[in-house]
Write a protein that holds these residues in place. Structure first.
Motif, short mmCIF file in Angstrom:
data_model
loop_
_atom_site.label_atom_id
_atom_site.label_comp_id
_atom_site.label_asym_id
_atom_site.label_seq_id
_atom_site.Cartn_x
_atom_site.Cartn_y
_atom_site.Cartn_z
N VAL A 164 0.83 -1.20 0.00
CA VAL A 164 0.00 0.00 0.00
C VAL A 164 0.86 1.25 0.00
O VAL A 164 0.61 2.20 -0.74
N ILE A 165 1.91 1.25 0.82
CA ILE A 165 2.70 2.46 0.98
C ILE A 165 3.90 2.49 0.04
O ILE A 165 4.63 3.46 0.01
N PRO A 192 -14.28 -6.17 10.63
CA PRO A 192 -15.09 -6.59 9.49
C PRO A 192 -15.33 -5.48 8.46
O PRO A 192 -15.39 -5.75 7.25
N PHE A 193 -15.43 -4.24 8.93
CA PHE A 193 -15.65 -3.14 7.98
C PHE A 193 -14.43 -2.95 7.09
O PHE A 193 -14.56 -2.73 5.89
N ILE A 194 -13.26 -3.03 7.71
CA ILE A 194 -12.03 -2.88 6.93
C ILE A 194 -11.89 -4.05 5.96
O ILE A 194 -11.48 -3.89 4.82
N ARG A 195 -12.28 -5.25 6.42
CA ARG A 195 -12.12 -6.42 5.57
C ARG A 195 -12.94 -6.34 4.29
O ARG A 195 -12.45 -6.71 3.23
N ILE A 196 -14.18 -5.87 4.40
CA ILE A 196 -15.00 -5.86 3.19
C ILE A 196 -14.87 -4.55 2.41
O ILE A 196 -15.53 -4.36 1.40
N LYS A 215 -9.46 1.07 0.77
CA LYS A 215 -8.62 0.68 1.89
C LYS A 215 -7.22 1.27 1.76
O LYS A 215 -6.63 1.75 2.71
N LYS A 216 -6.72 1.25 0.51
CA LYS A 216 -5.38 1.76 0.23
C LYS A 216 -5.23 3.21 0.69
O LYS A 216 -4.27 3.56 1.37
N HIS A 217 -6.21 4.03 0.30
CA HIS A 217 -6.13 5.44 0.66
C HIS A 217 -6.23 5.63 2.16
O HIS A 217 -5.53 6.46 2.74
N TYR A 228 -1.11 5.84 7.91
CA TYR A 228 0.34 5.65 7.99
C TYR A 228 1.07 6.98 8.12
O TYR A 228 2.04 7.11 8.84
N LYS A 229 0.58 7.97 7.38
CA LYS A 229 1.20 9.29 7.41
C LYS A 229 1.26 9.83 8.85
O LYS A 229 2.22 10.47 9.23
N TYR A 230 0.20 9.55 9.63
CA TYR A 230 0.16 10.11 10.98
C TYR A 230 0.83 9.24 12.03
O TYR A 230 1.50 9.75 12.91
N VAL A 231 0.63 7.92 11.96
CA VAL A 231 1.16 7.09 13.02
C VAL A 231 2.47 6.41 12.61
O VAL A 231 3.13 5.81 13.43
N GLY A 232 2.81 6.47 11.35
CA GLY A 232 4.01 5.79 10.86
C GLY A 232 5.27 6.55 11.17
O GLY A 232 5.56 6.87 12.33
#
Ligand code: ZN
Lengths: 235, 430
Positions: free
Chosen positions: B26-27, B323-327, B333-335, B341-345
């Motif tokens: 993704v990143i 489950p929400f993320i999974r479907i 999801k990518k965005h 990631y930008k904030y916690v990475g």
């Protein structure tokens, strides 16, 4: 062996400056051996574009743009207003779009350029119909035919791109695509000419082409598609 | 979770990406390649045809590595590839982004130069430990083809044996402990400044330190080598920050990956690591080196424990199991993941130190292999990364950077020199 006077680190005897501080290494007792083998290779891994896109676009633009300008100039000077030069410019414009559109996008350009090509072709044909005042054929013939063709091509391109179609499945899908296209083409033409939905010659194309497609598909094992779908849909 | 593997070799085999592996596709990008490298210097020059032959044999033993990455509707996944991975001449800029168009779609490269064999991996495929197992097995296979008898010990896999399914298993799930929620504190950390090099450039400086010289220091202080080097890095980074005279100095934090195989018995070759983030906050005042060292020592003893690591892994898994993320379709999801990631990475840490530990090979192989090295691909997120390992009598600390200036490396190595530790330095920019 030499030491950097600044950093106090030991350096390889074939380096001319300290990688940490950049100071030049001068050691009369151990002069730099220029012929010594380097630890690291010199060649870079460059991102290669095997094809120079910008040069291609410039070339196509010049080659097609010149006659476009020329015809418009001649038409405006010697004719009464713009008429025939619009056909020439339109045709050259369509060719330009076809040649350039595959290189406009970084990735997955095939699918998008197919759509762009179709849209521009339709626009051009509509322009012709409009200019020549020969009403009727664009919406009943050109639009459905080109539309069908584009959608079929798009499906195949996307499936190949996603590697859902591979090897013989590509062959099979092309055969099947031709068959389906002929049926729809047949229907559109008959509907336009006879005002009724009737299929005749296309069945002679569809039957053998479907048979070819089946043979090709059977040669690849059928389970493959099932597997691929299962993978793609995993949650 | 059971690996989802087809019995029929001819069909594309699917591997779900594990939790860590899901993040990298993704990143990833040209500016964030997610590629790292392990290499070995042999005593003799490499014979490319033999290396290719050894690679062909070795890769069959590592089916989880000969994969291509595909985007599904909901997640990325790996499919097995039966294409050949072709060895390449080494280059001056290692760890370049592995684009899907090169390399027959493989997510790894094998490179050689004179007496060096290097393996570069996209991080979704494996972690440092898995990569080292692969490199050691490849070298053993290479030496075997040259007529040497190499025993299958010290993580060297037998290429004749069928790959057991456990090796391609996701070990995160059995390790995770969901009962205790644990929130990671996210604070903006100091970032190393510098003028960026052009894309695809990576400069490396490797410092070679005799283990016993370093051990004199660590024994004196009663700390481990990782703790000592992390403390030295924190201390020099803080010195650099303070020399920039910031109005409000930020905390210095270092991401230290932890190999979870030390805590949970598994022979997985896929990603199986977590990380801890020791740091100092100059808001509390100026830290001396000894204070930093004590802080890091106790922090590591507290954080690098099975219980806390289990909850950390669970925390990471929780998101992916929602489950929400999974479907959610992949493109959405990518965005979402990119934004999170930008904030916690990387904004929450200053740099990375990854210690692969001491590399052990059978006695007979030691006679052929002079040195091992690990290079992390630095990214513009943190600008400088550091990988290290021990082999025979030396520790090799490899800094990689995407900026022009080598001030971080200079501060770090000169600090060690001042502590009386002799260092030899090599660079890819000679
Ligand atoms: Zn120096």
């Amino acid at each position: 062996m030499s030491y950097c006077v600044n950093c106090g680190v030991k350096l390889n005897h074939n380096v001319s400056s300290c990688p940490l501080c950049g100071v030049e290494i001068i050691n009369p007792a151990d002069p730099i051996d220029q012929t010594a083998e380097k630890i690291f290779p010199q060649s870079r891994d460059v991102h290669k574009d095997s094809f120079d896109k910008s040069l291609w676009i410039k070339m196509v633009t010049t080659v097609l743009g010149l006659p476009m300008l020329l015809s418009i100039t001649i038409n405006t000077i010697f004719g009464n207003g713009l008429n025939w030069s619009l056909y020439v410019t339109g045709t050259l414009g369509i060719i330009w779009v076809w040649l350039v559109s595959p290189f406009l996008f970084k990735r997955s350009f095939m699918a998008r350029s197919v759509v762009i090509d179709a849209v521009f072709l339709l626009g051009f044909l509509y322009l012709i119909e409009y200019l020549s005042h020969s009403q009727g054929w664009f919406f009943s013939l050109a639009f459905p035919i080109i539309g069908t063709f584009t959608i079929l091509l798009l499906i195949i391109v996307i499936l190949i791109k996603r590697k859902i179609l591979k090897e013989l499945h590509i062959v099979a899908s092309i055969f099947l695509g031709i068959g389906i296209f002929c049926v729809i083409l047949n229907g559109i033409i008959n509907f336009h000419a006879l005002r009724m939905l009737k299929l005749d010659w296309s069945l002679l194309v569809l039957i053998p082409f479907t048979a070819f497609a089946l043979i090709a598909a059977l040669l690849q094992q059928r389970r493959w598609i099932v597997e691929e779908l299962k993978h793609w849909f995993h949650v | 979770m059971k690996p989802f593997i087809n019995n029929d070799q001819n069909f594309s085999r699917l591997y779900r990406l594990d939790n860590a592996a899901n993040l990298y596709p993704v990143i990833r990008g040209r500016k964030r390649p997610g590629v790292f490298r392990v290499s070995a210097d042999l005593y003799d020059s490499i014979q490319p045809p033999i290396l290719q032959q050894a690679l062909d044999i070795t890769l069959k033993r590592f089916p989880g590595f000969s994969v291509n990455l595909r985007a599904g509707l909901f997640w990325y996944y790996f499919v097995h590839s039966s294409e050949q991975l072709i060895i390449q001449e080494d280059v001056s800029n290692p760890c370049k982004d592995i684009s899907s168009s090169e390399n027959n779609g493989f997510l790894m490269r094998v490179r050689y130069h004179k007496n060096r064999i290097a393996v570069e991996f996209f991080h979704s495929v494996t972690d440092g430990a898995g990569a080292m197992t692969f490199l050691k097995t490849l070298i053993a296979q290479y030496l075997t083809l040259l007529g040497h008898q190499i025993p299958h010990s010290q993580d060297i896999l037998d290429c004749i044996e069928l790959p057991p399914p456990e090796e391609s298993q996701d070990s995160f799930r059995p390790f995770a402990e969901f009962s205790a929620p644990r929130k990671r504190q996210i604070l903006r950390a100091y970032h190393i400044k510098g003028s960026l090099l052009p894309t695809h450039s990576l400069r490396t400086i490797t410092g070679i330190i005799p283990i016993d010289a370093l051990q004199i220091e660590t024994r004196k202080m009663g700390v481990s080598i990782t703790e000592y080097l992390v403390a030295a890095y924190l201390f020099t980074l803080n010195k650099i920050q303070l020399s920039e005279e910031p109005r409000r100095p930020l905390p210095i934090k270092i991401q230290v990956p932890v190999n979870l195989r030390h805590f949970h018995k598994t022979n997985t070759l896929r990603n199986f690591s977590a990380f801890v983030m020791p740091g100092i906050d100059p808001a509390h005042g100026i830290y001396s080196f000894d204070e930093t060292l004590i802080l890091v020592h106790h922090f590591m003893h507290f954080e690098v424990t099975e219980k806390l690591l289990r909850t950390q892994v669970a925390e990471n898994l929780r998101t992916a199991m929602n489950p929400f993320i999974r479907i959610m379709p992949l493109f959405i999801k990518k965005h979402l993941i990119k934004t999170i990631y930008k904030y916690v990475g990387p904004s929450s840490f200053t740099s990375t130190i990854s210690n692969l530990g001491v590399v052990k090979v059978p006695k007979i192989m030691e006679r052929h292999v002079k040195a091992f090295n690990v290079t992390l691909g630095a990214t513009r997120d943190t600008n400088v990364s550091c990988g290290l390992l021990g082999y025979k009598d030396n520790i090799r600390i490899c800094f990689s950077r995407v900026i022009e200036e080598a001030h971080v490396e200079r501060e770090f190595f000169t600090f060690l020199v001042k502590m009386g530790i002799p260092i030899a330095v090599e660079s890819n920019q000679e």
